[in-house]
Design a protein around this motif. Sequence first.
Motif, PDB file in Angstrom:
ATOM      1  N   ARG A  93      37.488  48.098   8.377  1.00  0.00           N
ATOM      2  CA  ARG A  93      37.312  47.235   9.533  1.00  0.00           C
ATOM      3  C   ARG A  93      36.071  47.595  10.355  1.00  0.00           C
ATOM      4  NH1 ARG A  93      39.162  42.580   9.866  1.00  0.00           N
ATOM      5  NH2 ARG A  93      39.043  41.763  11.956  1.00  0.00           N
ATOM      6  N   ALA A  94      35.875  48.906  10.539  1.00  0.00           N
ATOM      7  CA  ALA A  94      34.837  49.361  11.479  1.00  0.00           C
ATOM      8  C   ALA A  94      33.431  49.043  10.987  1.00  0.00           C
ATOM      9  CB  ALA A  94      34.976  50.862  11.723  1.00  0.00           C
ATOM     10  N   TYR A  97      30.981  47.288  13.281  1.00  0.00           N
ATOM     11  CA  TYR A  97      30.143  47.920  14.309  1.00  0.00           C
ATOM     12  C   TYR A  97      28.669  47.882  13.925  1.00  0.00           C
ATOM     13  CZ  TYR A  97      34.522  49.676  16.217  1.00  0.00           C
ATOM     14  OH  TYR A  97      35.773  49.760  16.746  1.00  0.00           O
ATOM     15  N   PHE A 119      46.963  43.257   8.504  1.00  0.00           N
ATOM     16  CA  PHE A 119      48.101  43.100   9.437  1.00  0.00           C
ATOM     17  C   PHE A 119      48.246  41.635   9.829  1.00  0.00           C
ATOM     18  CE2 PHE A 119      46.123  47.161  11.325  1.00  0.00           C
ATOM     19  CZ  PHE A 119      46.649  47.948  10.325  1.00  0.00           C
ATOM     20  N   VAL A 121      46.314  37.741  10.289  1.00  0.00           N
ATOM     21  CA  VAL A 121      44.973  37.267  10.653  1.00  0.00           C
ATOM     22  C   VAL A 121      44.383  38.245  11.668  1.00  0.00           C
ATOM     23  CG1 VAL A 121      43.678  35.330  11.597  1.00  0.00           C
ATOM     24  CG2 VAL A 121      45.802  34.908  10.356  1.00  0.00           C
ATOM     25  N   ARG A 122      43.132  38.660  11.427  1.00  0.00           N
ATOM     26  CA  ARG A 122      42.485  39.550  12.402  1.00  0.00           C
ATOM     27  C   ARG A 122      41.167  38.898  12.824  1.00  0.00           C
ATOM     28  NH1 ARG A 122      42.817  45.742  10.298  1.00  0.00           N
ATOM     29  NH2 ARG A 122      42.282  46.205  12.445  1.00  0.00           N
ATOM     30  N   PRO A 123      41.237  37.987  13.808  1.00  0.00           N
ATOM     31  CA  PRO A 123      40.028  37.253  14.184  1.00  0.00           C
ATOM     32  C   PRO A 123      38.986  38.161  14.833  1.00  0.00           C
ATOM     33  CG  PRO A 123      41.841  36.731  15.681  1.00  0.00           C
ATOM     34  CD  PRO A 123      42.400  37.635  14.635  1.00  0.00           C
ATOM     35  N   ILE A 124      37.718  37.723  14.796  1.00  0.00           N
ATOM     36  CA  ILE A 124      36.669  38.482  15.498  1.00  0.00           C
ATOM     37  C   ILE A 124      35.942  37.570  16.505  1.00  0.00           C
ATOM     38  CG2 ILE A 124      36.330  40.254  13.715  1.00  0.00           C
ATOM     39  CD1 ILE A 124      33.808  38.693  12.878  1.00  0.00           C
ATOM     40  N   ASP A 125      36.680  36.563  16.994  1.00  0.00           N
ATOM     41  CA  ASP A 125      36.066  35.614  17.925  1.00  0.00           C
ATOM     42  C   ASP A 125      35.549  36.286  19.200  1.00  0.00           C
ATOM     43  OD1 ASP A 125      39.025  35.899  18.146  1.00  0.00           O
ATOM     44  OD2 ASP A 125      38.721  34.766  19.993  1.00  0.00           O
ATOM     45  N   GLN A 126      36.229  37.343  19.651  1.00  0.00           N
ATOM     46  CA  GLN A 126      35.789  38.009  20.895  1.00  0.00           C
ATOM     47  C   GLN A 126      34.477  38.767  20.675  1.00  0.00           C
ATOM     48  OE1 GLN A 126      37.446  37.463  23.878  1.00  0.00           O
ATOM     49  NE2 GLN A 126      38.492  36.037  22.524  1.00  0.00           N
ATOM     50  N   VAL A 162      41.271  38.715  25.001  1.00  0.00           N
ATOM     51  CA  VAL A 162      42.304  39.669  24.573  1.00  0.00           C
ATOM     52  C   VAL A 162      41.689  41.063  24.651  1.00  0.00           C
ATOM     53  CG1 VAL A 162      43.568  38.149  22.993  1.00  0.00           C
ATOM     54  CG2 VAL A 162      41.648  39.442  22.141  1.00  0.00           C
ATOM     55  N   VAL A 163      42.542  42.064  24.911  1.00  0.00           N
ATOM     56  CA  VAL A 163      42.034  43.438  24.968  1.00  0.00           C
ATOM     57  C   VAL A 163      41.761  43.871  23.536  1.00  0.00           C
ATOM     58  CG1 VAL A 163      42.502  45.792  25.703  1.00  0.00           C
ATOM     59  CG2 VAL A 163      43.424  43.877  27.014  1.00  0.00           C
ATOM     60  N   HIS A 192      38.680  56.359  21.902  1.00  0.00           N
ATOM     61  CA  HIS A 192      37.437  56.243  21.122  1.00  0.00           C
ATOM     62  C   HIS A 192      36.407  55.368  21.822  1.00  0.00           C
ATOM     63  CE1 HIS A 192      40.826  54.125  19.301  1.00  0.00           C
ATOM     64  NE2 HIS A 192      40.041  53.172  18.879  1.00  0.00           N
ATOM     65  N   ASP A 306      48.989  51.972  15.881  1.00  0.00           N
ATOM     66  CA  ASP A 306      48.723  52.797  14.697  1.00  0.00           C
ATOM     67  C   ASP A 306      49.756  53.910  14.509  1.00  0.00           C
ATOM     68  OD1 ASP A 306      46.574  51.242  14.128  1.00  0.00           O
ATOM     69  OD2 ASP A 306      45.038  52.733  14.572  1.00  0.00           O
ATOM     70  N   ILE A 328      50.741  44.137  19.141  1.00  0.00           N
ATOM     71  CA  ILE A 328      49.300  43.948  18.910  1.00  0.00           C
ATOM     72  C   ILE A 328      49.030  43.015  17.721  1.00  0.00           C
ATOM     73  CG2 ILE A 328      47.086  45.109  18.463  1.00  0.00           C
ATOM     74  CD1 ILE A 328      48.259  46.073  21.061  1.00  0.00           C
ATOM     75  N   ARG A 332      52.827  43.575  10.959  1.00  0.00           N
ATOM     76  CA  ARG A 332      52.680  45.005  10.698  1.00  0.00           C
ATOM     77  C   ARG A 332      54.002  45.659  10.297  1.00  0.00           C
ATOM     78  NH1 ARG A 332      48.481  49.254  13.586  1.00  0.00           N
ATOM     79  NH2 ARG A 332      48.353  50.444  11.660  1.00  0.00           N
TER      80      ARG A 332
HETATM   81  C1  UD1 Z   1      41.218  48.854  16.218  1.00  0.00           C
HETATM   82  C2  UD1 Z   1      41.486  50.053  15.323  1.00  0.00           C
HETATM   83  C3  UD1 Z   1      42.848  49.920  14.677  1.00  0.00           C
HETATM   84  C4  UD1 Z   1      43.930  49.708  15.732  1.00  0.00           C
HETATM   85  C5  UD1 Z   1      43.547  48.570  16.675  1.00  0.00           C
HETATM   86  C6  UD1 Z   1      44.485  48.455  17.865  1.00  0.00           C
HETATM   87  C7  UD1 Z   1      39.306  50.745  14.568  1.00  0.00           C
HETATM   88  C8  UD1 Z   1      38.336  50.777  13.459  1.00  0.00           C
HETATM   89  N1  UD1 Z   1      40.468  50.085  14.310  1.00  0.00           N
HETATM   90  O1  UD1 Z   1      41.242  47.700  15.375  1.00  0.00           O
HETATM   91  O2  UD1 Z   1      43.098  51.117  13.949  1.00  0.00           O
HETATM   92  O3  UD1 Z   1      45.134  49.365  15.085  1.00  0.00           O
HETATM   93  O4  UD1 Z   1      42.224  48.787  17.210  1.00  0.00           O
HETATM   94  O5  UD1 Z   1      44.525  49.650  18.591  1.00  0.00           O
HETATM   95  O6  UD1 Z   1      39.102  51.302  15.635  1.00  0.00           O
HETATM   96  N2  UD1 Z   1      41.708  40.100  18.463  1.00  0.00           N
HETATM   97  C9  UD1 Z   1      41.352  38.786  18.618  1.00  0.00           C
HETATM   98  N3  UD1 Z   1      40.019  38.476  18.571  1.00  0.00           N
HETATM   99  C10 UD1 Z   1      39.051  39.415  18.384  1.00  0.00           C
HETATM  100  C11 UD1 Z   1      39.431  40.761  18.241  1.00  0.00           C
HETATM  101  C12 UD1 Z   1      40.777  41.078  18.275  1.00  0.00           C
HETATM  102  O7  UD1 Z   1      42.187  37.900  18.792  1.00  0.00           O
HETATM  103  O8  UD1 Z   1      37.870  39.072  18.349  1.00  0.00           O
HETATM  104  C13 UD1 Z   1      43.139  40.475  18.531  1.00  0.00           C
HETATM  105  C14 UD1 Z   1      43.647  41.114  17.226  1.00  0.00           C
HETATM  106  O9  UD1 Z   1      44.030  40.141  16.278  1.00  0.00           O
HETATM  107  C15 UD1 Z   1      44.791  41.950  17.724  1.00  0.00           C
HETATM  108  C16 UD1 Z   1      44.305  42.410  19.117  1.00  0.00           C
HETATM  109  O10 UD1 Z   1      43.278  41.503  19.490  1.00  0.00           O
HETATM  110  O11 UD1 Z   1      45.921  41.137  17.900  1.00  0.00           O
HETATM  111  C17 UD1 Z   1      43.744  43.818  19.150  1.00  0.00           C
HETATM  112  O12 UD1 Z   1      42.791  43.981  18.125  1.00  0.00           O
HETATM  113  P1  UD1 Z   1      41.605  45.037  18.224  1.00  0.00           P
HETATM  114  O13 UD1 Z   1      41.849  45.953  19.379  1.00  0.00           O
HETATM  115  O14 UD1 Z   1      40.314  44.299  18.183  1.00  0.00           O
HETATM  116  O15 UD1 Z   1      41.779  45.833  16.880  1.00  0.00           O
HETATM  117  P2  UD1 Z   1      40.642  46.331  15.914  1.00  0.00           P
HETATM  118  O16 UD1 Z   1      39.398  46.647  16.685  1.00  0.00           O
HETATM  119  O17 UD1 Z   1      40.562  45.406  14.751  1.00  0.00           O
END
Ligand code: UD1
Length: 429
Positions: A93-94, A97, A119, A121-126, A162-163, A192, A306, A328, A332
Amino acid sequence: MEKIVINGGVPLRGEVQIGGAKNAVLALLSATILAKDTCRIQNIPNISDVSIMLHILHQLGADVRRLGADTVEINTKYFNSGVVPHELTKHFRASYYLLGALFGRFGHARVAMPGGCDFGVRPIDQHIRGFEMLGASVAFEENAVIALQSEQPMGNLIYLDVVSVGATINIILAAARARGVTIIENAAKEPHVVDLANFLNSMGADVRGAGTDVIKIHGVKELHGCEYATIPDQIEAGTFMTAAAATGGRVLVRGVIPKHMESISNKLIECGAEVLEFDDSILVAAPKRLQRCKIKTMPHPGFPTDMQPQFGALLSAAEGTSILSEGIFDNRFRYMDQLVRMGAQIKVDGKVAVLEGVPFLKGAQVKAYDLRAGAAMVIAGLMAQGTTEVESIEYIDRGYEDIVAKLQGLGADIRRRETYARGEQEIAG
Ligand code: UD1
């Protein structure tokens, strides 16, 4: 192919040393791109996610040297800003960065969509919205490549819907050298995120407020090299604390920041374990059988998602009915079916699992579905009567350094076994 074989039922005893934090170090390694200079990073865990990230940096032109077991020196002066293909990003995932770091240094980036644990859908819209707010035009190209382009990244006020840990870190990376001030509201507060801010500040950046939900970044023109030690891994420490408690053992977990462990320590205490904090270590001692509890995963400082699977294993044989709510991610609880194979009584309804504690688990052949689910299977195997074989352990190697050797050091009857087409062969350590 390898698997982990465990003869369960041995209470863990002794001391274990925790390594550097996976999720911090992957952000730090990406951040080295922002300085055209040498960064020396200590307390780097020997895990496969780190090896892949170092390989990517090397492929892009960085001079990467390993100095001893846990120190790496990286110089990104002659770095190229070419495409980072899916072949390299699909493993973890990382890798996203790289988008923030490349965009922060060059004003453009082309990186394929990240992989990582499944886990749902893991969107990256934010992340994308954050880059746009910093002036990027964003295009989605062939082969899942995300392309960012801008004359010069410009600071802005960014409110996260979202956080998100990943979006917070990516925006900090992109903004560290942007013109003007960036403010992230509703930012993630995970350890981190703070570690990345401290690392960047020791490179000459101006990042304030990390650890709170408002982070302010004054962009600076240049960043320089530095020497830095990564924070200890909260989740590796939590995994060993949980394994100690789940086996009715007594373990001193060394090299931790006890403050980072509070949400986990509190749940272990609620389950009946004794948890004693020292300056940089934690002692966990537990009776033969623990008690039920209720857990909901939340962003930091709440209980970390986690650690949810490891507690799933522990609670499956705790006395009474436990409830685990996943706050979250959407999906999962896949690993629960593997606990059921070991005799656990669990019902999952969407993001809630109800565990009727059984007196004991029974050894079985199980699979690691992902990194932390794999750790949960190892804990279940340590708790169980009889032999457990955990397959797909490459997931576990992504985030746990020498887990087998560390557990052997605590008295566990555990080993790796290589599986060939014609038979199996033991591996020492
Ligand atoms: C990071 C950690 C992962 C941990 C997670 C939550 C790394 C590499 N991975 O993952 O181990 O389980 O934090 O502590 O550090 N979301 C959106 N849009 C976005 C981004 C996130 O809707 O653009 C949602 C996700 O689907 C999820 C929530 O926000 O429901 C939190 O996700 P996020 O904190 O971004 O997790 P990761 O950075 O992927």
